[in-house]
Every structure is written in C-alpha cells, then in structure tokens.
Scaffold this motif. Structure first.
Motif, PDB file in Angstrom:
ATOM      1  N   THR A  50       6.080  -5.554 -32.024  1.00 48.49           N
ATOM      2  CA  THR A  50       5.703  -4.139 -32.131  1.00 48.49           C
ATOM      3  C   THR A  50       4.492  -3.968 -33.039  1.00 48.49           C
ATOM      4  O   THR A  50       3.585  -3.195 -32.740  1.00 48.49           O
ATOM      5  CB  THR A  50       6.906  -3.328 -32.662  1.00 48.49           C
ATOM      6  N   GLU A  88       8.813   1.366 -28.112  1.00 46.58           N
ATOM      7  CA  GLU A  88      10.194   0.887 -28.178  1.00 46.58           C
ATOM      8  C   GLU A  88      11.096   2.101 -28.457  1.00 46.58           C
ATOM      9  O   GLU A  88      10.761   2.921 -29.298  1.00 46.58           O
ATOM     10  CB  GLU A  88      10.243  -0.093 -29.360  1.00 46.58           C
ATOM     11  N   ASP A 164       6.726  -1.755 -24.672  1.00 47.01           N
ATOM     12  CA  ASP A 164       7.444  -2.411 -25.771  1.00 47.01           C
ATOM     13  C   ASP A 164       8.943  -2.321 -25.525  1.00 47.01           C
ATOM     14  O   ASP A 164       9.525  -1.242 -25.624  1.00 47.01           O
ATOM     15  CB  ASP A 164       7.060  -1.749 -27.100  1.00 47.01           C
ATOM     16  N   GLU A 165       9.543  -3.439 -25.199  1.00 45.61           N
ATOM     17  CA  GLU A 165      10.982  -3.520 -24.919  1.00 45.61           C
ATOM     18  C   GLU A 165      11.428  -2.415 -23.957  1.00 45.61           C
ATOM     19  O   GLU A 165      12.325  -1.636 -24.281  1.00 45.61           O
ATOM     20  CB  GLU A 165      11.793  -3.372 -26.224  1.00 45.61           C
TER      21      GLU A 165
END
Ligand SMILES: Nc1ncnc2c1ncn2[C@@H]1O[C@H](COP(=O)(O)OP(=O)(O)O)[C@@H](O)[C@H]1O
Ligand SMILES: [Mg+2]
Lengths: 308, 279
Positions: A50, A88, A164-165
């Motif tokens: 991140t 995320e 992100d994820e």
C-alpha cells in the motif's frame, strides 16, 4: 514508451513517534511494469504494498528514489486523468447514494452532465448495482462498496489501474466477479497494477508478478517461468517400505498410505526412482511434470527472507 | 470549477447529516426565551431581544464554524475518502478551497436561517398591536397596525457582521486543520478566537509599562498576528440606533475587507501546508 510504470530505488521510511525508530516500509524498490500487462504485486501483510501504491499516486512522498507513471511524475494532474485507484477496503461518502457518488467522481473528471448520466448508469449496470443505485452507501455491504470502488476506478476509461487488495474480505461470488472484471480489463488493453496477498487470484489473472517482503523486492518475473518447476510428481502403488524410505531421502515432499505413494523429486532423479519402484514390484500410476504453485514460491521466498 | 464540485458536495453532506438542524432549533429556542423577559419595560424588552438575538446567532454559529472548520479535511483523511478524491484530477489547493467554500456556504445558510428566525421574532415583538388584533380575530386592524420596523436593515447588517466573524473563524480552523489534530485544533482555534476577541486588552497590555518586556512583546505579537474578531462587534450602534455612529457602513465594509484579506492569507498558509501533507 514501453513501460507503464518505472520505479527506481524508491524508498519510504516512517518515523515512529512512539518508539523513536524509523520503519523502512519500502526499501530501494526498482521495478518496471509493462504496458498492457496485469502485474501482480505480492507480499505478506505489512510488506509495503500500500505504501508503494500511495507513493505512485502522489498521496505520500518518497524518502528517496523516483517513479514515473505513464511518463509523468506521481501526482501530476495530467496523469491523474489517465489512471485510477481502488484503495484497500475503500470508503466513500456515506451520505451519497451509489448513483450520486459515481456522479460526483465523474464531475471531478469534468465529464459533462448528459454524458455523465449515461456513463454512471452503464457502470452501475456493469458492476451489478443498478437495483441499489438510489440506496445510500451507508446501507451498502462490503461487497457492494467494493463494486462501487471498481466502478469509480473505471469512470475515466483509465489506461492504468491501481487495485489494492481488491478481493480481500469478499464472498466467493463477489470474488469471482472481480476476477472476471480484471480479466476484461486486460482484454481491453489496460494496464493493471494489482496488489494482493490472495495468491489464487493473482495466479489466475496476472502476467508477471513480484514478491515484496518487508519493503524489499524478493522476486520478479513472468508467472509462467516462475511456476515452471524442475520437480516431478510420481505416484505409485505397492511400493515397498524400504524403497519408499530411499525415495523419500531424495524428495522434497513424500506421502504414503498402505503402499500407495506420492513423491515429488527433482527432474534428474525421475528415471532412477521409477526404475527402483518397478524393479521391486511396484506399479507406477502417474508421472506428473511438477507445477509449483504460486503459494510454494511465495512461502519459499518469504521464508528465505526470514532466514537470511 | 473542481473546487466548486467539492464545495457543493460538502454542503450537501452538511445538509444530509442534519447535525446542523439541531443548532437551528437551539438558536430559535434561545431567541424565543428572550420573549419571556416581560417583567421589563417594553422598550427595554425590545433592546434585550435585539442584543440577545444577535448574540444567540453568533453563539450557535461559533459551534458550527468550529466543528466544521476542525473536521472538514481531517474527516476525509480519517475516513480515507480523500484517497479516491486526490487520485482524481483534483489539485490539492482545489480540494482545500472546495472544502472551505462548502463550509462557508453551509455557515451562510445556517446564519441566514437563524437570522431570519430572529428577525421574525423581533418583528412580531414590535407588532404587539397587530398581534392583538389577530388574537381578537379582528383581522382588519392587523394590516393597518403592522409596522415594518426601520431597524431591520441595521439588524441584517449586524447578522452579516456575525457571519463575517464566523467565516474568519472557519478559515482559522481550516488552516490549522492542515497540521493539527482535531482535538488540538479545537483548543487552538478557540484560543485564537478568544485572543482575537479581546484585541483591545492585548493591545493595552503590549503598551502598558507595568508589563514585563518579554510579555509585552508576546502581547504585541498576539495583537498583530491574531485576527481582530472584535471588529465585527457592531451590536451597540445597531441595538441603540439613537446613538450616532460616525460612519457605520464604511466601518462595516472595512471590516469585511479586513476579514476577507485575513481569510485569504489563512487559506494560502493552509494550502502550502497541505501541499506537502501525507494522506
Ligand atoms: N503512515 C504510516 N506511519 C507509520 N508506519 C506506517 C505508515 N504506513 C505504513 N506503515 C508501516 O509500513 C509498513 C508497510 O505497510 P503497508 O504498505 O500498509 O503494507 P501492505 O500494504 O503490504 O500490507 C508496515 O510496517 C506499516 O506498519
Ligand atoms: Mg496494504
């Protein structure tokens, strides 16, 4: 220009006021992401994924090193027109409905009103939220928020997406939907920078992957090459115990149940193993070119890092 | 343009969150309380209503200005809504400006509503006879006895001054919010407001020979750096219009420009800090 992202010696350290120590979140990262590829950015929690993405977007600033995104410096207003970001566990203005929040983002891109309405409706349809578009985000589930997140990341037809994820904490169906969406992005020729610790997703969609551990780049390469292992799996029945013991000594992975065995041996040892088993009355049932899983590589890499 | 999109959304957020309605109700309630001072002579009751009403608009307005000022930007960072905004083609200064403008609009609407409620109560108060005609269900005299008080423009000017003061406070809190935490900022902005409201005191202290020299410098620094919120206290000439004021409207325009200049400086400082802020 061939590379979508060029990262050179990118480093970020955070100063902890509590302990008085510096935490190096990203440590001299050098990496190229090619245009049009889906790049898997892997690493365990806290690896610095991140942090890297936030530096590439200009949300935080590197301690040292440089990065170039589509030829622009991070945070440049021009490059922000061409990229998008799904954070995320994304959060959005909860007082807005799904429709309103996408309309808000579309307005930030300066999309004119008429076009905006069409675009927003299309996106809501694409991510399957048309039926809930007038509900406030406060009442959305985590999966629905993730879909809104994906929709807002598509609003500007981006050349490059930072995800992100994107699948963490989702139910299997939402999971699959998002994976399909990522594959579609590749078919459309977009570049995707996909950070994840969900190896199965990365394995299915990525062209190249890198493994980051405690801020350091441990491996990078084409997924195919990484997975092409030199080991072979052999399955056999009626194998004598002493033979199994012999084979096991050369094997990275061996099981036996009532004389039925499953062993993984190096390529160079395959002939010898097969001969030994057959000459002692065993029966070979399968010889499988060993494909390592990404998980093997991941665990191996992270473990190596821990030992050294 | 982008700043305007952010401002509009900020205003919409304030409307939907409805917290501000609570202040409106409290403001209306407190103005109504002043109607109960009936033990005083009528003329005094009107004087009290005026000063109390303007005071209440300011009092509740202070809460709104501080609460919004300290939280507008930190809330976006805390809730991580800022990631998806700053990664869109939004310049950092546009974001800060948009958040501030949205707060300024919200504040304007709230002060206008509180002010309108106050003016309404004031007009009803001075129209005792018209109201009596209503109560006796004899509507004829209602219109003939209704007076449109000549003091209304002055009161509107007073409300505008209150707004200017609150806007300046909003700018102080927004500026500080780019580097201070919400809690620290609450005390910091409040302290600035108090120090800026007693400007004549800080000035006197900075000149008094009885003050130790170091403290004199300190008071002088506070006096010159902190915006003078006392500029906007024009209640006295408005509440007592019989007292001649030199040139009230010129004074008020000057105060408005002073406030706008300070606001711009504060926003520039806030933007400069925010440009390098990690979110
Ligand atoms: N703002 C911050 N302040 C201090 N430390 C941070 C900050 N952000 C991240 N870190 C630390 O940096 C490391 C990497 O974090 P992160 O990039 O979030 O990892 P990942 O996304 O790979 O899980 C962690 O040790 C984390 O605690
Ligand atoms: Mg992370």
């Amino acid at each position: 220009m061939e590379n979508a992202i060029e990262i050179r010696d990118l480093t970020k350290s955070f100063h902890s006021v509590l302990t008085g120590e510096d935490v190096i979140a990203v440590d001299h990262l050098t990496l190229d992401i090619h245009r049009g590829e889906i790049f898997g950015f892997l690493g365990p929690n806290g690896a610095g994924k991140t942090t890297t993405i936030k530096m590439l977007l200009g949300l935080i600033f590197p301690t040292s090193g440089t990065a170039s995104i589509l030829g622009y410096p991070p945070g440049d207003i021009e490059v922000k027109r061409k990229i998008s970001y799904l954070p995320e566990s994304p959060y959005f203005y909860e007082h807005l409905s799904g429709y309103e929040v996408l309309d808000f983002y579309a307005t930030l891109f300066g999309i004119p009103a008429a076009e905006r309405k069409k675009k927003v409706d299309e996106l809501l349809d694409l991510v399957g939220l048309s039926d809930n578009k007038h509900k406030r985000l406060r009442h959305y589930s985590k999966g629905m928020l993730q879909r809104i997140g994906l929709a807002q990341a598509l609003i500007n037809d981006p050349d490059l997406l930072f995800l992100d994820e994107p699948t963490s904490g989702l139910d299997p169906i939402a999971h699959l939907d998002i994976r399909d969406m990522i594959l579609r992005l590749r078919d459309e020729g977009r570049t995707v920078f996909l950070s994840s610790h969900q190896l199965s997703d990365v394995e299915m969609v990525c062209d190249r992957v890198s493994i980051l551990d405690r801020g350091k780049l441990m491996r990078v390469g084409s997924l195919k090459e990484m997975l092409a292992g030199k080991s072979v799996e052999i399955r056999a029945e009626r194998v004598r115990d002493d033979i199994f013991e012999k084979v096991k000594a050369h094997s990275s992975d061996a099981f036996t149940v009532d004389g039925a065995i499953r062993v993984r041996v190096e390529q160079s040892f395959v002939n010898e193993t097969v001969q030994m088993i057959m000459q002692t009355g065993g029966e070979i049932t399968a010889v499988i070119p060993g494909k390592r899983t990404l998980e093997d590589i991941f665990i191996e890499t992270v473990r190596e890092g821990t030992v050294s | 343009m982008t700043a305007w999109v952010i401002a509009r959304n900020t205003f919409g957020e304030a409307i939907r969150k409805k917290i501000l309605n609570v202040f409106l109700i409290l403001a209306l309630g407190s103005v109504l309380i002043s109607l109960t001072f009936t033990f005083l002579e009528f003329r005094q009751q009107v004087v009290i209503l005026k000063s109390f009403g303007l005071g209440m608009v300011q009092f509740w307005g202070l809460f709104i200005a501080i609460i919004m000022g300290i939280s507008l930007i930190p809330a976006d960072i805390e809730q991580r809504t800022i990631y998806t905004i700053l990664s869109k083609p939004v310049k950092r200064y546009e974001y800060v400006l948009g958040r501030f403008l949205g707060g300024a609009i919200t504040l304007a609407v709230n002060v206008a509503l509180m002010g309108a409620a106050f003016l309404l109560v004031f007009l009803l108060k001075v129209n005792t006879r018209a109201l009596e005609s209503l109560a006796s269900l004899d509507f004829g005299p209602f219109w003939t006895s209704w007076v449109w008080s000549g003091e209304v423009p002055g009161l509107i000017g007073g409300i505008a001054m209150v707004y200017m003061k609150l806007l300046l406070l909003l700018a102080v809190a927004v500026c500080f919010s780019t580097f201070a935490t919400v809690t620290v900022n609450f005390f910091l902005s409040s302290a600035v407001f108090i120090a800026g409201s007693i400007s004549s005191v800080t000035e006197a202290m900075s000149k008094s020979p009885n003050t130790p020299i170091v403290l004199r410098w300190l008071y002088a620094a506070v006096h010159y750096v902190v915006p003078n919120f006392g500029n906007y206290d024009v209640q006295n000439p408005i509440i007592h219009p019989e007292v001649p004021a030199a040139d009230l409207s010129l004074y008020m325009w000057k105060a408005v420009f002073y406030g706008l200049a300070y606001t711009i400086i504060l926003l520039v400082v806030g933007v400069l800090v925010f440009e390098r802020k990690e979110v």
